[in-house]
Design an enzyme around this catalytic site. Structure first.
Site, PDB file in Angstrom:
ATOM      1  N   GLU A  98       0.816  -1.325   0.196  1.00  0.00           N
ATOM      2  CA  GLU A  98       0.054   0.023   0.165  1.00  0.00           C
ATOM      3  C   GLU A  98       0.720   1.056   0.069  1.00  0.00           C
ATOM      4  O   GLU A  98       0.532   2.279  -0.636  1.00  0.00           O
ATOM      5  CB  GLU A  98      -0.967   0.122   1.068  1.00  0.00           C
ATOM      6  N   GLU A 129      -4.866   4.766  -0.346  1.00  0.00           N
ATOM      7  CA  GLU A 129      -3.697   3.914  -0.067  1.00  0.00           C
ATOM      8  C   GLU A 129      -3.201   4.180   1.373  1.00  0.00           C
ATOM      9  O   GLU A 129      -2.859   3.291   1.967  1.00  0.00           O
ATOM     10  CB  GLU A 129      -2.424   4.036  -0.933  1.00  0.00           C
ATOM     11  N   HIS A 132      -5.584   2.268   3.358  1.00  0.00           N
ATOM     12  CA  HIS A 132      -5.585   0.727   3.403  1.00  0.00           C
ATOM     13  C   HIS A 132      -4.210   0.619   4.516  1.00  0.00           C
ATOM     14  O   HIS A 132      -4.290  -0.319   5.252  1.00  0.00           O
ATOM     15  CB  HIS A 132      -5.229   0.435   1.923  1.00  0.00           C
ATOM     16  N   TYR A 138      -4.236  -1.121  12.217  1.00  0.00           N
ATOM     17  CA  TYR A 138      -5.527  -1.432  13.081  1.00  0.00           C
ATOM     18  C   TYR A 138      -5.583  -2.686  13.363  1.00  0.00           C
ATOM     19  O   TYR A 138      -5.785  -3.219  14.380  1.00  0.00           O
ATOM     20  CB  TYR A 138      -6.714  -0.862  12.386  1.00  0.00           C
ATOM     21  N   GLU A 235      -9.563  -0.908  -4.763  1.00  0.00           N
ATOM     22  CA  GLU A 235      -8.803  -1.285  -5.647  1.00  0.00           C
ATOM     23  C   GLU A 235      -9.474  -1.399  -6.887  1.00  0.00           C
ATOM     24  O   GLU A 235      -8.975  -1.025  -8.064  1.00  0.00           O
ATOM     25  CB  GLU A 235      -7.916  -2.685  -5.327  1.00  0.00           C
ATOM     26  N   HIS A 238      -9.143   1.625  -8.414  1.00  0.00           N
ATOM     27  CA  HIS A 238      -7.670   2.057  -8.649  1.00  0.00           C
ATOM     28  C   HIS A 238      -7.295   1.715 -10.159  1.00  0.00           C
ATOM     29  O   HIS A 238      -6.675   2.097 -10.902  1.00  0.00           O
ATOM     30  CB  HIS A 238      -6.686   1.873  -7.720  1.00  0.00           C
TER      31      HIS A 238
HETATM   32 MN    MN Z   1      -4.820   0.708  -4.508  1.00  0.00          MN
HETATM   33 FE    FE Z   2      -4.519  -0.105  -1.723  1.00  0.00          FE
END
Ligand code: MN
Ligand code: FE
Length: 361
Positions: A98, A129, A132, A138, A235, A238
């Site tokens: 990421e 990102e 993510h 977390y 994603e 993306h």
């Molecule tokens: Mn991505």
């Molecule tokens: Fe990602």
């Protein structure tokens, strides 16, 4: 054509021709250099549409409860060592990946493209990102995994090291001040956009997506699974951003679209597929209930060909059938009613602005 505004004692004249010339100079690369972020009129409508779609999907890791995951992680009877290893590999690989994707957007792609609406959607992409990366942090802190373990995974697991090297080698040479009037450099950027969007996010992310979501289907690690579902949905946007960017870049610079270049891109995908198959065998050294390495390996062939075809390139393993048809459904989160969807819907309502530009100056 000029339009004059008379306001009190003052006269303002706006020049339509000048504005039209600025619009005509909007390009993916080598366009008009401006610091004014003049989004309108939009030339790349898809970029604005995707920006809004991505914004509407906004999520925050800490809204997802991890109680059940913590309970299962500690219970030897509920999850096996292989299943725990998949989670470790997922957290280890994505923690690095990421960050690499976000860094490449901010320091390479967003720096080199010139149209403001492309920078807008890339800014959102980079932010996702960060979300993510934060979601992995977390998960690690919820499960109380030693944080050093995570760093060690991308230093010490050779298949992770190789996947990371494969993408970063197309990124390092490209920082700033690259002369993009040269066809060789245009190809370097096109290659970067192809490798990151189609080979990495589009293909190499899917081995682990498949494995973690297989566990989720068996009611194992519901919090982690939910975060992976949101990540998978992000994603897919993306991949679409980078695909559109790639297609428009090629479209505006036809001289790079040669047979040799197409073959070079296909062989990069072949390399990505080989690395991913080795990686899958490290994630799943022995088969587990509902998890057969062979299925995930076949899925990589299947998804790689979809990515190639979406960019106008010939497939590598033509004719492979999708062994994981349920994976696509995992992205379809809208149908569900749960506490979290209430919030997603609110974000969607909040972004109902409609931009039309039929009004002349
Ligand atoms: Mn991505
Ligand atoms: Fe990602």
């Amino acid at each position: 054509m000029q339009k004059t505004f008379q306001v009190g004692a003052k006269t303002f004249v706006l020049d339509q021709a000048k504005a039209e010339a600025a619009f005509a100079a909007k390009k993916v690369i080598n366009g008009r250099a401006t610091m004014t972020f003049n989004l309108l009129p939009l030339k790349y409508q898809w970029a604005y549409d995707l920006y809004r779609k991505m914004k509407a999907n906004h999520w925050e890791p800490e809204d997802i409860p991890m109680g059940k995951d913590i309970e299962q992680w500690r219970d030897e009877k509920v999850v096996s060592d292989v299943e725990r290893w998949i989670i470790r590999m997922g957290i280890g690989y994505f923690s690095a990946a990421e960050g690499i994707v976000g860094d490449n957007i901010q320091h390479v792609v967003r720096e080199l493209v010139t149209a403001p609406e492309l920078k807008l959607v890339l800014g959102r992409h980079a932010h996702e990102e960060n979300i993510h990366a934060d979601s992995l942090l977390y998960m690690i802190s919820s499960l109380q995994i030693n944080p050093h373990e995570c760093e060690a995974m991308f230093e010490d697991i050779p298949t992770i090291v190789r996947k990371n090297e494969f993408v970063t080698k197309t990124s390092h040479a490209l920082r700033r001040d690259l002369d993009l009037t040269l066809p060789e450099n245009k190809k370097l950027l096109a290659k970067n956009i192809f490798v990151f969007g189609q080979c990495m996010e589009g293909t190499q992310f899917y081995g682990l997506f498949g494995m973690v979501l297989s566990l989720y289907r068996q009611n194992k690690f519901p919090g982690i699974g939910q975060m992976f579902r949101y990540t998978l949905r992000d994603e897919s946007n993306h991949i679409e951003v980078f695909r559109n960017l790639f297609m428009d870049l090629v479209d505006e610079n036809r001289e790079i679209w040669t047979t040799e270049f197409k073959e070079e891109l296909r062989s990069l995908m072949r390399e990505a597929v080989d690395l991913e198959k080795e990686f899958i065998n490290d994630c799943l050294p022995v088969n587990s209930i509902g998890l057969a390495a062979e299925e995930f390996v076949t899925y990589i062939d299947y998804i790689a060909d979809r990515r190639l075809e979406s960019c106008g390139l010939a497939p590598l393993a033509a004719g492979v059938k999708n062994p994981l048809p349920w994976l696509a459904e995992m992205m379809d989160i809208k149908k569900e009613q749960n506490f979290f969807e209430g919030r997603v819907t609110e974000y969607q309502k909040a972004s109902s602005l409609n931009v039309a530009h039929d009004d002349e100056l």
